[in-house]
Design a protein around this motif. Sequence first.
Motif, mmCIF file in Angstrom:
data_model
loop_
_atom_site.group_PDB
_atom_site.id
_atom_site.type_symbol
_atom_site.label_atom_id
_atom_site.label_comp_id
_atom_site.label_asym_id
_atom_site.label_seq_id
_atom_site.Cartn_x
_atom_site.Cartn_y
_atom_site.Cartn_z
ATOM 1 N N ASN A 169 -11.894 -6.498 -7.463
ATOM 2 C CA ASN A 169 -11.265 -5.380 -6.758
ATOM 3 C C ASN A 169 -11.053 -4.207 -7.701
ATOM 4 O O ASN A 169 -11.324 -3.051 -7.362
ATOM 5 N N ASP A 216 -2.231 -13.029 -10.168
ATOM 6 C CA ASP A 216 -3.335 -13.854 -9.673
ATOM 7 C C ASP A 216 -2.961 -15.329 -9.721
ATOM 8 O O ASP A 216 -2.633 -15.855 -10.790
ATOM 9 N N MET A 276 -6.173 -1.303 -1.483
ATOM 10 C CA MET A 276 -7.347 -0.736 -2.142
ATOM 11 C C MET A 276 -7.639 0.701 -1.719
ATOM 12 O O MET A 276 -8.196 1.472 -2.510
ATOM 13 N N ALA A 315 -2.213 -10.874 -5.448
ATOM 14 C CA ALA A 315 -3.594 -10.556 -5.099
ATOM 15 C C ALA A 315 -3.768 -10.030 -3.677
ATOM 16 O O ALA A 315 -4.461 -9.023 -3.476
ATOM 17 N N PRO A 316 -3.162 -10.647 -2.636
ATOM 18 C CA PRO A 316 -3.329 -10.071 -1.287
ATOM 19 C C PRO A 316 -2.765 -8.658 -1.175
ATOM 20 O O PRO A 316 -3.251 -7.865 -0.368
ATOM 21 N N ALA A 360 -6.404 -16.953 -5.674
ATOM 22 C CA ALA A 360 -6.363 -15.513 -5.892
ATOM 23 C C ALA A 360 -7.146 -15.122 -7.136
ATOM 24 O O ALA A 360 -6.939 -15.693 -8.215
ATOM 25 N N SER A 420 -8.554 -11.258 -8.602
ATOM 26 C CA SER A 420 -8.548 -9.840 -8.248
ATOM 27 C C SER A 420 -9.456 -8.967 -9.099
ATOM 28 O O SER A 420 -9.535 -7.763 -8.861
ATOM 29 N N GLN A 461 -3.090 -12.748 7.886
ATOM 30 C CA GLN A 461 -2.528 -12.041 6.749
ATOM 31 C C GLN A 461 -1.157 -11.482 7.140
ATOM 32 O O GLN A 461 -0.809 -11.420 8.317
ATOM 33 N N ASP A 501 0.821 -1.214 0.000
ATOM 34 C CA ASP A 501 0.000 0.000 0.000
ATOM 35 C C ASP A 501 0.854 1.263 0.000
ATOM 36 O O ASP A 501 0.462 2.285 -0.567
ATOM 37 N N ASP A 549 -5.430 -6.450 -2.304
ATOM 38 C CA ASP A 549 -6.431 -6.338 -1.240
ATOM 39 C C ASP A 549 -6.047 -5.256 -0.238
ATOM 40 O O ASP A 549 -6.863 -4.401 0.126
ATOM 41 N N ARG A 550 -4.809 -5.297 0.239
ATOM 42 C CA ARG A 550 -4.407 -4.363 1.293
ATOM 43 C C ARG A 550 -4.179 -2.956 0.757
ATOM 44 O O ARG A 550 -4.105 -2.003 1.534
#
Length: 607
Positions: free
Chosen positions: A176, A160, A137, A130-131, A171, A173, A477, A99, A134-135
């Motif tokens: 998202n 992915d 976004m 992919a994770p 995964a 994505s 996570q 992020d 997620d974090r």
Amino acid sequence: MAETMAETMDGARPAARMDFALSDRLTLDEGWVYMTGIQALVRLPIQQRRRDRAEGRNTGGYVSGYRGSPLGRYDMELWRAKAELDAHGVVFHPGVNEDLAATAVWGAQSVGLFPGARVEGVFSIWYGKAPGLDRSMDPIRHASFQGANPKGGALLMVGDDHGAQSSTQAAYSDFNFVSAGIPVLAPASPQEILDFGLHGIAMSRHSGCYVGLKLDTDVVEGGATLRVGPDWPRIVTPPGGGDHVVAPVSPFLAQERSLYETRLARALDYARANGLNRIEGPAGARIGVVTSGKASQDVAQALAEDAALAGFGVKVLRVGMVWPLDDAILRDFADGLDAIVVAEEKRPLLEDQVRAHLYDAPHRPRIVGKTFGGQAYSARAAEPAFPNFGLISPAMVRGVLARVANEIDPACGVPLPNSAARPPDLAAGAQRPPSFCAGCPHGRSTQVIEGSRALAGIGCHILAMLRDPETTNSMSQMGGEGVSWLGQFPFTDEPHVFANMGDGTYFHSGLMAIRAAVAAGAPITYKLLHNGFVSMTGGQPVDGEIDPARMIAQLQAEGVARIALVADEPERWQGREFGTGVTVHPRTELAAVQRELRAAPGVTVLI
């Protein structure tokens, strides 16, 4: 190394024989070169700068993100190409975490809005698995609404792992990106990885959108002979333009309106002008297949292996931009078809758009996707076609197409498979659980002393759960190691747990988990393995300066009162002034130290 090519896209015919070295993948100006999908991603910013220079643009390039399968080696290949990146004005800053990297990429689009810029704009590339998406976004959604620079452009590349081959979850994505209003390109080959990457930056510049590039494991880890050149791929800029990057203080609702009423429409204009979605196959076909990415390879193989099916008449809409789906080409494609089969892995992103676009069309073919009848998530029972989980295969595609062909025309001559198309057997094949490498410190450091339990997180130490799930359990996570205990200890008589964490995770985000445990007064011991590497993704160095002494100082500042340093060579640390509550021990005392820390109150740390 030599390669012979017969014919390529658009009929371009290279020389009968070409000699090239592997180093040409970064340096060759024009021609053919073998490279993997990862190497194509390294070539991408270099090729973009070459195009910009040829067009007289003074741009910079910025790449940031965080490693993870199937992009685990991307940073290593970028480091290896440092000389070429520097020569082309491309800056690679690996992110401390995903992020923060996304925030930096967002910031690069503002170059030119403030005084002092030395370039017209910066094209910026974010990468992560992919994770990581997620974090990230929150910054990505903010960036998408604020818009991309017309002289820069922003590309967001997500790896992915559909088959959960090296991930804790399967995964996927796509949604998202959709939720943040980001167009999604899905390459099906290494050639398309490079081509769609360049198209993505050009689309971003034209429309003002951030553009997503979906990189499936099977696609990005493959290799191929790629065409490169100053004018390849051919890029057409349609008339008009989007709304572009605005100051962060611009009215927020105006940013949303700009994205959904102007920029996404301009992205569709770009996709149409450049043929990112294309129709292949006979004009008189009765069945149409809508597909993209890796699934399009499965479709191509299925048709190539079944002459009767191909002879029945099947045409394919290969979707390069999976969202938003071009309604114009879809309606042209659907005209005259008896049925449309939507072949896609995971969730019905394409199928739902196909149904929505054709709902009020004059001609509405039967649609087969996740089921042979009814909507994908219909409450009534419907026979499944392509599953919502796992992977699809050429055999599965053949089975679905053969059934649809026979339902359209029982005398079609297309043989049905011996058994109906089935969801993938998730337990098929011999099971070979992963284990620690020979000599890995985790092999000993993750062993749990009698009477205790340990928690795992993302990293090699998660393998301890496979070794002994009774004593090492409960994962989190990345950056959440041990925090699940915060929701447990107020309600249980279990007095204490251990939590494993590597130094890479500690630097990425794990220190926040320890801070949370201190704030909650949790009875927990963190076992931090320091080896100076992010081992699970290939042995990369930690993305910053960190050593045990600095970790001890940070942990003391966070309020950890009791810290033990256990080392193979404890004499290296003797005489160091760490302050009260810090002790140094030989590794032979590892078990005894754990028993002592277990009995201490609050948060303790073993390094």
